[in-house]
Design a protein around this motif. Structure first.
Motif, PDB file in Angstrom:
ATOM      1  N   ASP A   1       0.824  -1.199   0.000  1.00 28.96           N
ATOM      2  CA  ASP A   1       0.000   0.000   0.000  1.00 28.96           C
ATOM      3  C   ASP A   1       0.864   1.256   0.000  1.00 28.96           C
ATOM      4  O   ASP A   1       2.016   1.216   0.444  1.00 28.96           O
ATOM      5  N   PRO A   2       0.313   2.397  -0.454  1.00 24.26           N
ATOM      6  CA  PRO A   2       1.087   3.643  -0.432  1.00 24.26           C
ATOM      7  C   PRO A   2       1.615   4.000   0.957  1.00 24.26           C
ATOM      8  O   PRO A   2       2.735   4.508   1.089  1.00 24.26           O
ATOM      9  N   ASP A   3       0.838   3.718   2.002  1.00 29.26           N
ATOM     10  CA  ASP A   3       1.271   4.047   3.362  1.00 29.26           C
ATOM     11  C   ASP A   3       2.488   3.236   3.785  1.00 29.26           C
ATOM     12  O   ASP A   3       3.260   3.681   4.648  1.00 29.26           O
ATOM     13  N   ASP A   4       2.690   2.055   3.192  1.00 31.50           N
ATOM     14  CA  ASP A   4       3.846   1.231   3.536  1.00 31.50           C
ATOM     15  C   ASP A   4       5.154   1.939   3.182  1.00 31.50           C
ATOM     16  O   ASP A   4       6.163   1.780   3.872  1.00 31.50           O
ATOM     17  N   TYR A   5       5.133   2.714   2.107  1.00 31.46           N
ATOM     18  CA  TYR A   5       6.329   3.467   1.722  1.00 31.46           C
ATOM     19  C   TYR A   5       6.652   4.538   2.766  1.00 31.46           C
ATOM     20  O   TYR A   5       7.816   4.771   3.098  1.00 31.46           O
ATOM     21  N   LEU A   6       5.611   5.195   3.294  1.00 35.10           N
ATOM     22  CA  LEU A   6       5.813   6.218   4.317  1.00 35.10           C
ATOM     23  C   LEU A   6       6.406   5.609   5.579  1.00 35.10           C
ATOM     24  O   LEU A   6       7.346   6.154   6.168  1.00 35.10           O
ATOM     25  N   VAL A   7       5.868   4.458   6.002  1.00 29.40           N
ATOM     26  CA  VAL A   7       6.397   3.793   7.191  1.00 29.40           C
ATOM     27  C   VAL A   7       7.859   3.416   6.979  1.00 29.40           C
ATOM     28  O   VAL A   7       8.711   3.629   7.855  1.00 29.40           O
ATOM     29  N   ALA A   8       8.184   2.866   5.819  1.00 27.14           N
ATOM     30  CA  ALA A   8       9.564   2.472   5.534  1.00 27.14           C
ATOM     31  C   ALA A   8      10.492   3.673   5.564  1.00 27.14           C
ATOM     32  O   ALA A   8      11.612   3.601   6.094  1.00 27.14           O
ATOM     33  N   GLN A   9      10.040   4.782   5.011  1.00 24.80           N
ATOM     34  CA  GLN A   9      10.850   6.001   5.012  1.00 24.80           C
ATOM     35  C   GLN A   9      11.107   6.484   6.437  1.00 24.80           C
ATOM     36  O   GLN A   9      12.236   6.858   6.780  1.00 24.80           O
ATOM     37  N   ARG A  10      10.092   6.434   7.268  1.00 23.21           N
ATOM     38  CA  ARG A  10      10.254   6.870   8.658  1.00 23.21           C
ATOM     39  C   ARG A  10      11.159   5.931   9.456  1.00 23.21           C
ATOM     40  O   ARG A  10      11.739   6.331  10.458  1.00 23.21           O
ATOM     41  N   HIS A  11      11.287   4.695   8.978  1.00 25.91           N
ATOM     42  CA  HIS A  11      12.153   3.730   9.640  1.00 25.91           C
ATOM     43  C   HIS A  11      13.557   3.706   9.055  1.00 25.91           C
ATOM     44  O   HIS A  11      14.368   2.846   9.393  1.00 25.91           O
ATOM     45  N   GLY A  12      13.838   4.647   8.181  1.00 30.77           N
ATOM     46  CA  GLY A  12      15.185   4.751   7.618  1.00 30.77           C
ATOM     47  C   GLY A  12      15.460   3.824   6.460  1.00 30.77           C
ATOM     48  O   GLY A  12      16.621   3.598   6.109  1.00 30.77           O
ATOM     49  N   LEU A  13      14.401   3.281   5.841  1.00 34.00           N
ATOM     50  CA  LEU A  13      14.597   2.376   4.705  1.00 34.00           C
ATOM     51  C   LEU A  13      14.122   3.007   3.404  1.00 34.00           C
ATOM     52  O   LEU A  13      13.712   2.320   2.481  1.00 34.00           O
ATOM     53  N   GLY A  14      14.225   4.312   3.324  1.00 35.96           N
ATOM     54  CA  GLY A  14      13.784   5.008   2.121  1.00 35.96           C
ATOM     55  C   GLY A  14      14.745   4.895   0.961  1.00 35.96           C
ATOM     56  O   GLY A  14      14.370   5.113  -0.193  1.00 35.96           O
TER      57      GLY A  14
ATOM     58  N   ARG B   1       1.744   5.681  18.916  1.00 34.03           N
ATOM     59  CA  ARG B   1       2.349   4.859  19.957  1.00 34.03           C
ATOM     60  C   ARG B   1       3.848   5.112  20.117  1.00 34.03           C
ATOM     61  O   ARG B   1       4.473   4.577  21.032  1.00 34.03           O
ATOM     62  N   ALA B   2       4.418   5.889  19.196  1.00 32.81           N
ATOM     63  CA  ALA B   2       5.870   6.104  19.164  1.00 32.81           C
ATOM     64  C   ALA B   2       6.620   4.767  19.057  1.00 32.81           C
ATOM     65  O   ALA B   2       7.652   4.559  19.684  1.00 32.81           O
ATOM     66  N   ASP B   3       6.066   3.855  18.239  1.00 28.86           N
ATOM     67  CA  ASP B   3       6.639   2.524  18.059  1.00 28.86           C
ATOM     68  C   ASP B   3       7.455   2.451  16.774  1.00 28.86           C
ATOM     69  O   ASP B   3       7.241   3.215  15.828  1.00 28.86           O
ATOM     70  N   ARG B   4       8.359   1.481  16.748  1.00 26.51           N
ATOM     71  CA  ARG B   4       9.119   1.185  15.542  1.00 26.51           C
ATOM     72  C   ARG B   4       9.039  -0.312  15.256  1.00 26.51           C
ATOM     73  O   ARG B   4       9.034  -1.129  16.175  1.00 26.51           O
ATOM     74  N   LEU B   5       8.979  -0.619  13.989  1.00 30.07           N
ATOM     75  CA  LEU B   5       8.966  -2.019  13.573  1.00 30.07           C
ATOM     76  C   LEU B   5      10.405  -2.525  13.412  1.00 30.07           C
ATOM     77  O   LEU B   5      11.294  -1.771  13.035  1.00 30.07           O
ATOM     78  N   ALA B   6      10.595  -3.796  13.695  1.00 29.38           N
ATOM     79  CA  ALA B   6      11.914  -4.426  13.546  1.00 29.38           C
ATOM     80  C   ALA B   6      12.030  -4.981  12.127  1.00 29.38           C
ATOM     81  O   ALA B   6      12.085  -6.204  11.912  1.00 29.38           O
ATOM     82  N   LEU B   7      12.073  -4.093  11.157  1.00 30.28           N
ATOM     83  CA  LEU B   7      12.096  -4.514   9.758  1.00 30.28           C
ATOM     84  C   LEU B   7      13.372  -5.272   9.414  1.00 30.28           C
ATOM     85  O   LEU B   7      13.391  -6.076   8.473  1.00 30.28           O
ATOM     86  N   GLU B   8      14.439  -5.013  10.160  1.00 28.28           N
ATOM     87  CA  GLU B   8      15.692  -5.692   9.897  1.00 28.28           C
ATOM     88  C   GLU B   8      15.657  -7.173  10.260  1.00 28.28           C
ATOM     89  O   GLU B   8      16.556  -7.944   9.886  1.00 28.28           O
TER      90      GLU B   8
END
Length: 265
Positions: free
Chosen positions: A62-75, A129-136
């Motif tokens: 989804d388009p929002d997934d790109y925003l989340v990735a960017q905020r997590h430093g994976l842009g 929630r000020a949460d971060r995903l463990a995408l790594e």
């Protein structure tokens, strides 16, 4: 005579209209020992793609997934970053399992899942929630883009991950799936051979690859030994019989199947 896509096709040329998607192979130790179990879901028979088939959790980006990735430093690699987010989000929506979200308490999972299914954006939930995903924590190992005329075309990135500890019962999102279960790759393949379940061509090839390793650690090592290149199966005549084929250098123990036996979508 070779038909459709030859094996030398450049890896980054996508079929027109390919939809970005992601899927997640979630692995856990089996209670009885033996190979790790993998979380599988059975798609509802009403679905346009892979109706009634057993697949790994996942779905379109989804388009929002790109925003989340960017905020997590994976842009920097936005396609990979967004696919990682989509894999985790879709898994939570489809199964109720919160993978890669260590700060989400188990008692909060159901509420977050309901919010996502109701249309609340993941980026908003994470920000509140000020949460971060463990995408790594996700291990990338494949990228498939079958181009079958009778189905939609998805550019799907495959990831593997260890199952998080959880005590609640996992349930399917009934609009898309009808059943959920844990089984080793070998057991799922045996179920398919007996006719107990149906698997499409990419799922079968990846189950065969997963069956080469006994656990998540072993599969992580295996996957790191092979490049990730776009796989678009092609049809090839072999001994007077049409076979659906994939490249032979990407870690798959079986790289062709009689076209008559293949379930494509």
């Amino acid at each position: 005579m070779t038909n459709a896509v030859p094996p030398s096709k450049p890896a980054e040329i996508l079929p027109d209209g390919a939809i970005p998607a992601a899927t997640l192979v979630i692995m856990r130790p089996a209670d009885s020992g033996g190979p790790d179990e993998i979380l599988m879901v059975k798609r509802a028979t009403t679905m346009a793609f892979a109706a009634g088939a057993v697949v790994f959790p996942g779905g379109r980006v989804d388009p929002d997934d790109y925003l989340v990735a960017q905020r997590h430093g994976l842009g920097a690699d936005e396609a990979d970053g967004a696919a990682r987010v989509a894999a985790l989000r879709e898994t939570l929506e489809e199964t109720g399992l919160a993978v890669g979200w260590p700060s989400l308490a188990e008692k909060e999972v159901a509420e977050v899942r309901r919010a996502l299914l109701a249309g609340t954006l993941l980026s908003g939930i994470l920000a509140a929630r000020a949460d971060r995903l463990a995408l790594e924590s996700l291990v990338p190992f494949a990228r498939w883009c079958p181009n079958f005329k009778e189905s939609r075309t998805f550019d799907t990135r495959f990831y593997a991950v260890e199952a998080p500890a959880h005590g609640h019962e996992l349930t399917v999102e009934e609009a898309e799936h009808s059943h959920i279960f844990w089984a080793s790759a070998r057991d799922t393949l045996m179920m398919a051979d007996r006719g107990d379940v149906s698997v499409i061509f990419p799922t079968r090839r990846n189950l065969e690859r997963l069956a080469q390793a006994s656990d998540f650690s072993g599969f992580s090592v295996h996957s790191g030994q092979f490049p990730i290149e776009l796989i678009t199966p092609w049809i090839e005549d072999r001994g007077g019989q049409s076979h659906l084929c994939i490249p032979e250098h990407l870690g798959y123990p079986v790289t062709s199947e009689s076209f008559e036996r293949v379930r494509r979508a």
